[in-house]
Design an enzyme around this catalytic site. Structure first.
Site, mmCIF file in Angstrom:
data_model
loop_
_atom_site.group_PDB
_atom_site.id
_atom_site.type_symbol
_atom_site.label_atom_id
_atom_site.label_comp_id
_atom_site.label_asym_id
_atom_site.label_seq_id
_atom_site.Cartn_x
_atom_site.Cartn_y
_atom_site.Cartn_z
ATOM 1 C CG ASN A 9 -1.680 1.213 1.462
ATOM 2 O OD1 ASN A 9 -1.750 2.080 0.593
ATOM 3 N ND2 ASN A 9 -2.288 1.333 2.633
ATOM 4 C CD1 TRP A 10 3.720 1.121 -2.488
ATOM 5 C CD2 TRP A 10 3.737 2.009 -4.551
ATOM 6 N NE1 TRP A 10 4.533 0.336 -3.276
ATOM 7 C CE2 TRP A 10 4.559 0.862 -4.549
ATOM 8 C CE3 TRP A 10 3.593 2.734 -5.741
ATOM 9 C CZ2 TRP A 10 5.238 0.422 -5.680
ATOM 10 C CZ3 TRP A 10 4.264 2.290 -6.875
ATOM 11 C CH2 TRP A 10 5.083 1.153 -6.838
ATOM 12 C CE LYS A 11 -0.109 3.193 4.817
ATOM 13 N NZ LYS A 11 -0.080 3.268 6.256
ATOM 14 C CG HIS A 96 -5.849 1.853 5.117
ATOM 15 N ND1 HIS A 96 -5.426 2.807 6.004
ATOM 16 C CD2 HIS A 96 -4.842 0.949 5.024
ATOM 17 C CE1 HIS A 96 -4.210 2.499 6.427
ATOM 18 N NE2 HIS A 96 -3.835 1.376 5.846
ATOM 19 C CD GLU A 98 -2.979 5.411 6.763
ATOM 20 O OE1 GLU A 98 -2.977 5.503 5.524
ATOM 21 O OE2 GLU A 98 -2.067 4.846 7.405
ATOM 22 C CD GLU A 168 -3.709 -2.649 7.137
ATOM 23 O OE1 GLU A 168 -2.585 -2.876 6.703
ATOM 24 O OE2 GLU A 168 -4.345 -1.612 6.882
ATOM 25 N N GLY A 174 2.291 2.010 10.828
ATOM 26 C CA GLY A 174 3.250 3.106 10.720
ATOM 27 C C GLY A 174 3.938 3.443 12.028
ATOM 28 C CB SER A 214 5.005 -2.145 11.887
ATOM 29 O OG SER A 214 4.621 -0.813 12.187
ATOM 30 N N GLY A 235 2.713 -1.228 4.299
ATOM 31 C CA GLY A 235 2.769 0.194 3.979
ATOM 32 C C GLY A 235 4.200 0.638 3.748
ATOM 33 N N GLY A 236 4.804 1.223 4.785
ATOM 34 C CA GLY A 236 6.134 1.823 4.684
ATOM 35 C C GLY A 236 7.172 0.965 3.970
HETATM 36 P P1 PGA Z 1 2.703 0.130 7.666
HETATM 37 O O1 PGA Z 1 1.245 0.359 7.020
HETATM 38 O O2 PGA Z 1 3.234 -1.147 7.076
HETATM 39 O O3 PGA Z 1 3.500 1.327 7.277
HETATM 40 O O4 PGA Z 1 2.503 0.010 9.141
HETATM 41 C C1 PGA Z 1 0.371 -0.705 6.802
HETATM 42 C C2 PGA Z 1 -0.908 -0.196 6.191
HETATM 43 O O5 PGA Z 1 -1.354 0.904 6.563
HETATM 44 O O6 PGA Z 1 -1.512 -0.846 5.320
#
Ligand code: PGA
Length: 252
Positions: A9-11, A96, A98, A168, A174, A214, A235-236
């Site tokens: 997930n490149w956000k 998600h 967020e 999640e 994050g 994470s 994500g990251g």
């Molecule tokens: P993260 O994000 O790996 O940076 O914790 C995961 C996500 O939000 O899908």
């Protein structure tokens, strides 16, 4: 029986040229990854270019969100799932945390988006997960159960065969704080148990449940060793081709 899915997930990162470059760098690094499905989710503005440049590869492309409707109309700022399908996306991330936290996503919109995505022929990756305070209050399972029940309400058995769930925990996203493999397994097992109760053993046994929060090259293997963890939403650590490829190629 359940083919793992490793999704990045490149956000809201990467201009379109950088997204293409990362995708192209990733391509050879995961070309032999037949043990899992590889998915990346760039921002809307990069989707078409990334899809085009990955044509013929084993990397699938997801959007990070979609509209609640497929019918074209006066929905300023929205993108219909059918439009995502039209440009070659195969998956879409829905609900998600967020989006739930900062953009007013609710269980109801998650449900509508999931249905619209299925109608459009996309595979929805439906996200659920509790906040830290909810976990500390002993409410994690109840929260996840509620999100799940509303998110997939009204889905047919055929729909259920096509969706992917992502667990999640919000406190792990994050933050560098991963759920332990045991914590992940506990919730994944619980989700599968709920599925068995509501949709039967066959659906429960086939549905893929990804862990997100994470995930890194050095913890993917222990997470994937859990019986009910069927992949990861990253994500990251998915932003760099090298680190995402290490996650895809876990244990190899
Ligand atoms: P993260 O994000 O790996 O940076 O914790 C995961 C996500 O939000 O899908």
């Amino acid at each position: 029986m359940r083919k793992p899915v490793i999704a990045g997930n490149w956000k809201m990162y990467k201009l379109h040229a950088e997204a293409v470059n990362t995708a192209l760098a990733l391509k050879p690094l995961v070309a032999n990854a037949n043990h899992c499905e590889v998915v990346i989710a760039p921002v809307f503005t990069a989707l078409k270019m990334v899809v085009d440049r990955l044509e013929g590869s084993n990397i699938k492309v997801a959007a990070q969100n979609c509209a609640t409707e497929n019918e074209f109309g006066a929905h300023t700022g929205e993108v219909a799932p059918s439009m995502l399908k039209d440009i070659g996306c195969s998956h879409v991330i829905i609900g998600h945390s967020e989006r739930r936290q900062f953009y007013g996503e609710t269980d109801e919109t998650v449900n509508r988006k999931t249905k619209a995505a299925l109608i459009a022929g996309l595979t929805p990756i439906v996200c659920v997960g509790e906040m830290l305070a909810e976990r500390e209050a002993g409410q994690a399972e109840n929260i996840v159960k509620g999100q799940l029940a509303s998110g997939i309400e009204g889905l047919t058995v055929a729909d259920m065969r096509r969706i992917i769930i992502a667990y999640e925990p919000v406190w792990a996203i994050g933050t560098g704080k991963t759920a332990t493999p045991e914590q992940a397994q506990e919730m994944h097992g619980y989700i599968r148990q709920i599925m068995a109760e509501t949709h039967g053993e066959l659906i429960a046994g086939g549905i893929r449940i990804l862990y997100g929060g994470s995930v890194k090259p050095d913890n993917i293997e222990s997470l994937m060793s859990q019986p009910d963890v069927d992949g990861a939403l990253v994500g990251g650590a998915s932003l760099e081709a090298d680190s995402f490829a290490k996650i895809v190629n876990y244990g190899r």
